[in-house]
Design a protein around this motif. Structure first.
Motif, PDB file in Angstrom:
ATOM      1  N   LEU A 171       0.847  -1.192   0.000  1.00 53.15           N
ATOM      2  CA  LEU A 171       0.000   0.000   0.000  1.00 53.15           C
ATOM      3  C   LEU A 171       0.878   1.237   0.000  1.00 53.15           C
ATOM      4  O   LEU A 171       1.720   1.411   0.877  1.00 53.15           O
ATOM      5  CB  LEU A 171      -0.919   0.001   1.225  1.00 53.15           C
ATOM      6  CG  LEU A 171      -1.844   1.202   1.399  1.00 53.15           C
ATOM      7  CD1 LEU A 171      -2.817   1.308   0.230  1.00 53.15           C
ATOM      8  CD2 LEU A 171      -2.609   1.098   2.720  1.00 53.15           C
ATOM      9  N   ASP A 172       0.683   2.095  -0.997  1.00 50.40           N
ATOM     10  CA  ASP A 172       1.460   3.320  -1.123  1.00 50.40           C
ATOM     11  C   ASP A 172       0.528   4.514  -0.964  1.00 50.40           C
ATOM     12  O   ASP A 172      -0.292   4.801  -1.830  1.00 50.40           O
ATOM     13  CB  ASP A 172       2.147   3.366  -2.497  1.00 50.40           C
ATOM     14  CG  ASP A 172       3.129   4.532  -2.615  1.00 50.40           C
ATOM     15  OD1 ASP A 172       2.956   5.530  -1.895  1.00 50.40           O
ATOM     16  OD2 ASP A 172       4.063   4.442  -3.431  1.00 50.40           O
ATOM     17  N   LEU A 173       0.677   5.213   0.166  1.00 52.46           N
ATOM     18  CA  LEU A 173      -0.090   6.424   0.432  1.00 52.46           C
ATOM     19  C   LEU A 173       0.854   7.611   0.596  1.00 52.46           C
ATOM     20  O   LEU A 173       0.577   8.550   1.351  1.00 52.46           O
ATOM     21  CB  LEU A 173      -0.949   6.248   1.696  1.00 52.46           C
ATOM     22  CG  LEU A 173      -2.014   5.150   1.639  1.00 52.46           C
ATOM     23  CD1 LEU A 173      -2.743   5.047   2.974  1.00 52.46           C
ATOM     24  CD2 LEU A 173      -3.005   5.412   0.517  1.00 52.46           C
ATOM     25  N   GLY A 174       1.962   7.587  -0.130  1.00 51.63           N
ATOM     26  CA  GLY A 174       2.913   8.686  -0.072  1.00 51.63           C
ATOM     27  C   GLY A 174       2.346   9.954  -0.687  1.00 51.63           C
ATOM     28  O   GLY A 174       1.610   9.910  -1.670  1.00 51.63           O
ATOM     29  N   ASP A 175       2.671  11.097  -0.080  1.00 54.41           N
ATOM     30  CA  ASP A 175       2.262  12.408  -0.590  1.00 54.41           C
ATOM     31  C   ASP A 175       0.752  12.531  -0.724  1.00 54.41           C
ATOM     32  O   ASP A 175       0.243  13.180  -1.641  1.00 54.41           O
ATOM     33  CB  ASP A 175       2.940  12.686  -1.940  1.00 54.41           C
ATOM     34  CG  ASP A 175       4.450  12.674  -1.835  1.00 54.41           C
ATOM     35  OD1 ASP A 175       5.030  13.721  -1.554  1.00 54.41           O
ATOM     36  OD2 ASP A 175       5.045  11.597  -2.012  1.00 54.41           O
ATOM     37  N   CYS A 176       0.021  11.909   0.181  1.00 55.58           N
ATOM     38  CA  CYS A 176      -1.450  11.964   0.169  1.00 55.58           C
ATOM     39  C   CYS A 176      -1.998  12.910   1.227  1.00 55.58           C
ATOM     40  O   CYS A 176      -3.200  12.922   1.487  1.00 55.58           O
ATOM     41  CB  CYS A 176      -2.031  10.570   0.375  1.00 55.58           C
ATOM     42  SG  CYS A 176      -1.898   9.481  -1.065  1.00 55.58           S
ATOM     43  N   ASN A 200       4.032   2.627   2.365  1.00 52.11           N
ATOM     44  CA  ASN A 200       4.635   3.938   2.111  1.00 52.11           C
ATOM     45  C   ASN A 200       3.757   5.009   2.732  1.00 52.11           C
ATOM     46  O   ASN A 200       2.608   5.193   2.328  1.00 52.11           O
ATOM     47  CB  ASN A 200       4.768   4.169   0.599  1.00 52.11           C
ATOM     48  CG  ASN A 200       5.586   5.416   0.284  1.00 52.11           C
ATOM     49  OD1 ASN A 200       5.461   6.447   0.941  1.00 52.11           O
ATOM     50  ND2 ASN A 200       6.422   5.334  -0.742  1.00 52.11           N
ATOM     51  N   LEU A 201       4.302   5.719   3.723  1.00 54.57           N
ATOM     52  CA  LEU A 201       3.590   6.806   4.391  1.00 54.57           C
ATOM     53  C   LEU A 201       4.358   8.110   4.234  1.00 54.57           C
ATOM     54  O   LEU A 201       4.359   8.966   5.124  1.00 54.57           O
ATOM     55  CB  LEU A 201       3.408   6.482   5.885  1.00 54.57           C
ATOM     56  CG  LEU A 201       2.562   5.251   6.229  1.00 54.57           C
ATOM     57  CD1 LEU A 201       2.557   5.004   7.735  1.00 54.57           C
ATOM     58  CD2 LEU A 201       1.141   5.404   5.717  1.00 54.57           C
ATOM     59  N   ASN A 202       5.005   8.296   3.092  1.00 50.27           N
ATOM     60  CA  ASN A 202       5.827   9.479   2.880  1.00 50.27           C
ATOM     61  C   ASN A 202       5.031  10.778   3.000  1.00 50.27           C
ATOM     62  O   ASN A 202       3.882  10.864   2.590  1.00 50.27           O
ATOM     63  CB  ASN A 202       6.458   9.445   1.475  1.00 50.27           C
ATOM     64  CG  ASN A 202       7.603   8.481   1.384  1.00 50.27           C
ATOM     65  OD1 ASN A 202       8.069   7.950   2.384  1.00 50.27           O
ATOM     66  ND2 ASN A 202       8.075   8.225   0.167  1.00 50.27           N
ATOM     67  N   ARG A 203       5.678  11.780   3.540  1.00 45.75           N
ATOM     68  CA  ARG A 203       5.234  13.164   3.606  1.00 45.75           C
ATOM     69  C   ARG A 203       3.808  13.356   4.136  1.00 45.75           C
ATOM     70  O   ARG A 203       2.934  13.885   3.448  1.00 45.75           O
ATOM     71  CB  ARG A 203       5.357  13.820   2.232  1.00 45.75           C
ATOM     72  CG  ARG A 203       5.652  15.301   2.279  1.00 45.75           C
ATOM     73  CD  ARG A 203       4.873  16.056   1.232  1.00 45.75           C
ATOM     74  NE  ARG A 203       3.452  16.034   1.549  1.00 45.75           N
ATOM     75  CZ  ARG A 203       2.492  16.425   0.721  1.00 45.75           C
ATOM     76  NH1 ARG A 203       2.784  16.835  -0.482  1.00 45.75           N
ATOM     77  NH2 ARG A 203       1.221  16.390   1.085  1.00 45.75           N
ATOM     78  N   PRO A 204       3.584  12.932   5.372  1.00 41.21           N
ATOM     79  CA  PRO A 204       2.312  13.285   6.001  1.00 41.21           C
ATOM     80  C   PRO A 204       2.332  14.755   6.416  1.00 41.21           C
ATOM     81  O   PRO A 204       3.388  15.396   6.438  1.00 41.21           O
ATOM     82  CB  PRO A 204       2.256  12.364   7.226  1.00 41.21           C
ATOM     83  CG  PRO A 204       3.704  12.160   7.577  1.00 41.21           C
ATOM     84  CD  PRO A 204       4.459  12.164   6.270  1.00 41.21           C
ATOM     85  N   ILE A 205       1.175  15.305   6.740  1.00 44.26           N
ATOM     86  CA  ILE A 205       1.093  16.679   7.232  1.00 44.26           C
ATOM     87  C   ILE A 205       1.079  16.614   8.753  1.00 44.26           C
ATOM     88  O   ILE A 205       0.062  16.296   9.367  1.00 44.26           O
ATOM     89  CB  ILE A 205      -0.172  17.393   6.707  1.00 44.26           C
ATOM     90  CG1 ILE A 205      -0.218  17.329   5.178  1.00 44.26           C
ATOM     91  CG2 ILE A 205      -0.203  18.835   7.182  1.00 44.26           C
ATOM     92  CD1 ILE A 205       0.948  18.000   4.479  1.00 44.26           C
TER      93      ILE A 205
END
Length: 423
Positions: A171-176, A200-205
């Motif tokens: 599961l890729d949720l990067g930049d979401c 992938n949990l890249n760049r959360p806010i």
């Protein structure tokens, strides 16, 4: 441990309700009566659009036609690629309305095991329908949502889905634009989920300086012994957060690919990682790009790699403010470490000793030219290093206009990690 229904949807085993603050759109309200068409995905999509009085998108028809042709050839394990940044789509994007129709098309399809809808116009409503699809579909193994602004609410739908789904592996949720609440929800769910192998949990806010997300993900790594690949790029990880992750890695026996690039880790954090590498026997790929380890951090890592670790295969220290001594120390560790085969160093401060050291590694065959991001050349008797387009995930965000987009040298991390090719 389960997420509360108020936070992330229902407890495991119960159906996911529609978003409480995002009403089901009018175009999705009617019950569908179209069954899976024998004529194929293209015909089924066309029939659904006609039944719901929705616009038929030619680019979606074309993609589904290509999938139908693959199915007719007997192909299985097909990835449905409708990436919004694909050159072939000429600026077309999948909307929430389109995605609702697509989810109905894929609901009972057993030939497609991957769905790539990165960089489209899917909001939290699109995330709701994707999560609803995955509650019932048991053939989809990987999903890439990169760049769709599903935000915190959409992330919660996926976290709740993972309490029910037992087939999704990647599961890729990067930049979401995920929020802290949804990142913590994923960490909570993955202490129980045993099927997800790549996340992938890249760049959360994130807000605040407490590194709360890193603390929770570190706790998850202590409990989860199935996750193989974890991306935590741009999580604002500092040395304290890195220590939390390293404490977890002493207990974890499954993680092979750790991506903590684009954070704020300095030499103290690298010392913690070096200590882990002295005893860890599972980590094979580590991405430390765009941190600030400097010479001291590079020396800690080189000592561990030279004398202790014999399992790490790839290391990226791109743009870490490392000078000649640190870079040379890393090159020396490769002479005594037979396992480390990939190293990426561009963006640091090269001196002549660095250039000579890596030139020697390449010319003697110890370091293959495809396994690094530099190439030596000589001018007036002096050795210099030029950049080449190799890396752990060089083409993660974009693909070249020519040449092979998914070459092993440009995406080495994804080829070394067994579940990385679809993330």
């Amino acid at each position: 441990m389960e997420l509360s229904q108020k936070q992330a949807g229902p407890a495991s085993g119960s159906p996911l309700p529609a978003p409480s603050r995002t009403p089901t759109p009018a175009w999705a309200a009617a019950d569908g009566s179209v069954s899976a068409s024998i004529g194929g995905l293209q015909e089924y999509y066309n029939d659904l659009c006609m039944e719901k009085s929705k616009e038929i998108k030619p680019f979606i028809l074309q993609i589904l036609q290509e999938v139908d042709e693959e199915i007719e050839k007997g192909s299985v394990g097909i990835t449905l690629n409708i990436a919004g940044n694909s050159r072939s789509l000429s600026g077309e994007r999948v909307t929430g309305e389109d995605f609702w129709i697509l989810c109905r098309v894929l609901k009972n399809n057993s030939y497609i095991n991957g769905l790539d809808v990165r960089y489209n116009l899917l909001s939290d409503v699109g995330a709701y329908y994707a999560a609803k699809l995955l509650q019932k579909n048991r053939t989809l193994k990987h999903l890439r949502m990169t760049g769709n602004k599903i935000e915190n609410k959409g992330g919660m739908f996926f976290a709740a889905m993972l309490q029910i789904n037992s087939s999704l592996e990647k599961l890729d949720l990067g930049d979401c634009d995920l929020g802290m609440q949804s990142v913590i929800a994923f960490a909570t769910v993955l202490t129980q989920n045993r099927t997800i192998k790549g996340l992938n949990l890249n760049r959360p806010i994130l807000y605040g300086e407490q590194e709360e997300s890193t603390v929770h993900l570190g706790h998850m790594l202590k409990e989860n012994q199935c996750l193989v690949e974890l991306h935590m790029c741009k999580h604002d990880i500092k040395n304290c957060g890195m220590k939390q992750l390293c404490d977890a890695l002493y207990l974890n026996r499954s993680l092979q690919y750790l991506d903590v690039s684009c954070n704020k880790i300095t030499q103290d954090g690298m010392k913690c990682l070096a200590d882990v590498l002295k005893s860890n026997t599972t980590l094979e790929v580590i991405d430390l790009s765009f941190n600030r380890m400097e010479n001291a951090g590079a020396n800690y890592l080189s000592d561990a790699l030279a004398s202790h670790n014999r399992t790490l295969k790839a290391l990226s220290v791109v743009s870490n403010n490392i000078e000649g001594k640190g870079l040379v120390a890393l090159s020396q560790s490769m002479k005594t470490n037979p396992t480390l085969s990939h190293i990426y160093i561009w963006g640091n401060k090269f001196d002549e000793a660095t250039c000579v050291a890596y030139s020697d590694l390449i010319h003697t065959g110890r370091l293959k030219s495809d396994n690094t991001d530099v190439e030596p050349f000589v001018v007036d008797g002096h050795v210099y290093l030029a950049e080449v387009s190799n890396g752990l995930k060089r083409h993660y965000y974009w693909t070249p206009g020519y040449g092979e987009a998914c070459s092993l040298s440009s995406n080495a991390g994804f080829s070394l990690a067994p579940v990385g090719q679809h993330l």
